[in-house]
Design an enzyme around this catalytic site. Structure first.
Site, short mmCIF file in Angstrom:
data_model
loop_
_atom_site.label_atom_id
_atom_site.label_comp_id
_atom_site.label_asym_id
_atom_site.label_seq_id
_atom_site.Cartn_x
_atom_site.Cartn_y
_atom_site.Cartn_z
N ALA A 104 26.32 72.71 70.83
CA ALA A 104 26.61 73.24 72.16
C ALA A 104 25.52 72.75 73.11
O ALA A 104 24.48 72.24 72.68
CB ALA A 104 26.64 74.76 72.14
N LYS A 105 25.73 72.87 74.37
CA LYS A 105 24.70 72.56 75.38
C LYS A 105 25.13 73.20 76.69
O LYS A 105 26.31 73.49 76.87
CB LYS A 105 24.58 71.03 75.57
CG LYS A 105 23.25 70.58 76.07
CD LYS A 105 22.23 70.54 74.94
CE LYS A 105 20.91 69.98 75.38
NZ LYS A 105 20.06 69.64 74.24
#
Ligand code: NAD
Length: 416
Positions: A104-105
């Protein structure tokens, strides 16, 4: 990397691995798209009483192997495509070192230099409140990235804990030690860079203790990598930050530089017993190991031909462009790719999360030993795959990572 289309670059890399793996078209399609993208617009009352609206993002790429994990970046150029590409790279990074996470980011489009501490805190608390429908200690665990730090992680932990009604330390990593952070986390990425550099030397029959090392960037990753390289017997002949580089063929006193100047922009240039050179000259110095540990797109088709290092260990994310990669590969330079070389940070974030979930904390020695073992084993697996497929280390790392994620996705099956 703002001029390079990072999302296209991430998808091109996936396509190369997909070919090696003979990946099913449908599965390839699944992996080239994020599972979930959240865009939030939220207001903050600034110190002058005016309301300012900010845009933030959280992208979860794939959760087949576990909860998603990745940093939050505060930077004016953060956008949805960049967050998506970085989330995808996090999926591969977690898979290549075999920790049970997907990628994720996220982040906020903001220049933190324009904010007071109070404004930064309010922005963080409101942003994470907007994201609380998708983040959580069992679902998606943020961490620091550019523009965020342990203090920001502490505010995130506090905000989500206030909303839960009890303390939830496992909801974010990179926290201060006293709030459930892990020993060894600050040094973890630099430590992983040095462990993989030493493994690369073994493969090339180079004696690490006789190696000359050049490090670009003297921030968290670069300064620790330089210090640990010296601690393990190598000679660091040049280091740099955004303001320029310093060079001494006899070696630099990294411990002293680290204690006096790490985290201080331009500080290293106050050191006298050295030559002042440019970052361009630093990258092209004659040396055994180059550790680009600053920012992306530093080794390009313009300078790749002039690079003299035998080994490049990518402390930074994306420091080598695809064209430069090809030029260096043709020259026989061994590149330890970012998703392997700088994975030490997320590995120790994983340790932090495990400790938080168990409320049982490890000593620094244990953290470092377990981290080094994972980095060595991961390097060995990537190297074996490189030999098997007669390709480069980056492609080999992607073959392992994409293969693991594809396998998990297939075995779990497509719901419903
Ligand atoms: P940092 O902000 O602590 O340090 C960055 C350093 O790079 C500073 O010394 C800065 O002066 C220097 N720099 C900036 N622009 C430069 C330029 N144009 N030329 C030369 N030097 C320049 O950041 P960090 O945490 O050390 O991260 C460095 C890189 O490592 C980034 O690409 C980051 O995404 C990556 N990374 C960091 C971690 C981590 O745990 N910190 C983990 C994985 C990857």
């Amino acid at each position: 990397m703002s001029e390079v289309n990072v999302l296209q670059m991430a998808r091109d890399q996936l396509a190369v691995a997909a070919k090696y793996l003979d990946l099913d078209d449908g599965l390839h399609q699944v992996l080239s798209q994020p599972k979930r993208q959240v865009v939030v617009n939220f207001p903050v009352v600034m110190d002058n009483g005016q309301v300012r609206c900010f845009q933030g993002y959280r992208v979860q790429h794939n959760s087949s192997r576990g909860p998603t994990k990745g940093g939050l970046r505060y930077h004016p150029e953060v956008d949805l495509d960049e967050s998506t590409a970085l989330a995808m790279w996090m999926t591969w990074k977690c898979a290549v070192v075999d920790i049970p996470y997907g990628g994720a980011k996220g982040g906020v489009q903001v220049n933190t230099k324009e904010l007071s501490k109070r404004e930064l805190e309010k922005l963080t608390r409101r942003f994470i409140s907007e994201l609380n429908i998708v983040v959580g200690e069992r679902s998606d665990i943020p961490a620091p990235d550019i523009g965020t730090n342990p203090q920001v992680m502490a505010w995130i932990m506090d905000t989500l804990s206030m909303q839960a009604g009890y303390t939830v330390p496992g909801v974010v990593t990179g926290k201060p030690i006293e709030l459930g952070g892990s020993e060894g986390r600050v040094e973890a990425t630099g430590r992983g860079v040095v462990v993989t550099a030493m493994e690369a030397c073994k493969v090339l029959n180079l004696d690490f203790t006789k190696c000359e090392v050049v490090v670009q960037g003297f921030g968290n990753v670069g300064s620790v990598a330089a210090e640990l390289a010296v601690e393990n017997g190598a000679k660091v002949i040049a280091v740099s930050d955004a303001t320029g580089a310093i060079y001494n063929q006899n070696g630099l006193p990294i411990k002293e530089l680290y204690q006096r100047y790490s985290g201080i922009e331009g500080g290293i240039r106050n050191y006298k017993d050295c030559d002042q050179i440019s970052n361009k000259e630093l990258l092209e110095l004659k040396c055994d190991i180059l550790m680009p540990s600053a920012i992306q797109a530093q080794i390009t088709k313009e300078n790749a031909g002039d690079i003299k290092a035998k080994v490049i260990v990518e402390g930074a994310n994306g420091p080598t462009t695809p064209e430069a990669d090809q030029i260096l590969s043709d020259k026989g330079v061994l590149i330890v790719p970012d998703i392997l070389a700088n994975a030490g940070g997320v590995v120790t974030s994983y340790f932090e999360w495990v400790q938080d979930l168990q409320n049982f904390f490890w000593e620094e020695e244990q953290v470092n030993e377990r981290l080094s073992r994972i980095m060595r084993n991961s390097f060995a697996a990537v190297h074996a795959t490189q030999q098997k497929h007669k390709t480069d280390m980056r492609t080999a790392a992607m073959i392992i990572a994409v293969g693991r994620v594809a396998h998990a996705t297939t075995v779990r099956g497509i719901f419903p």
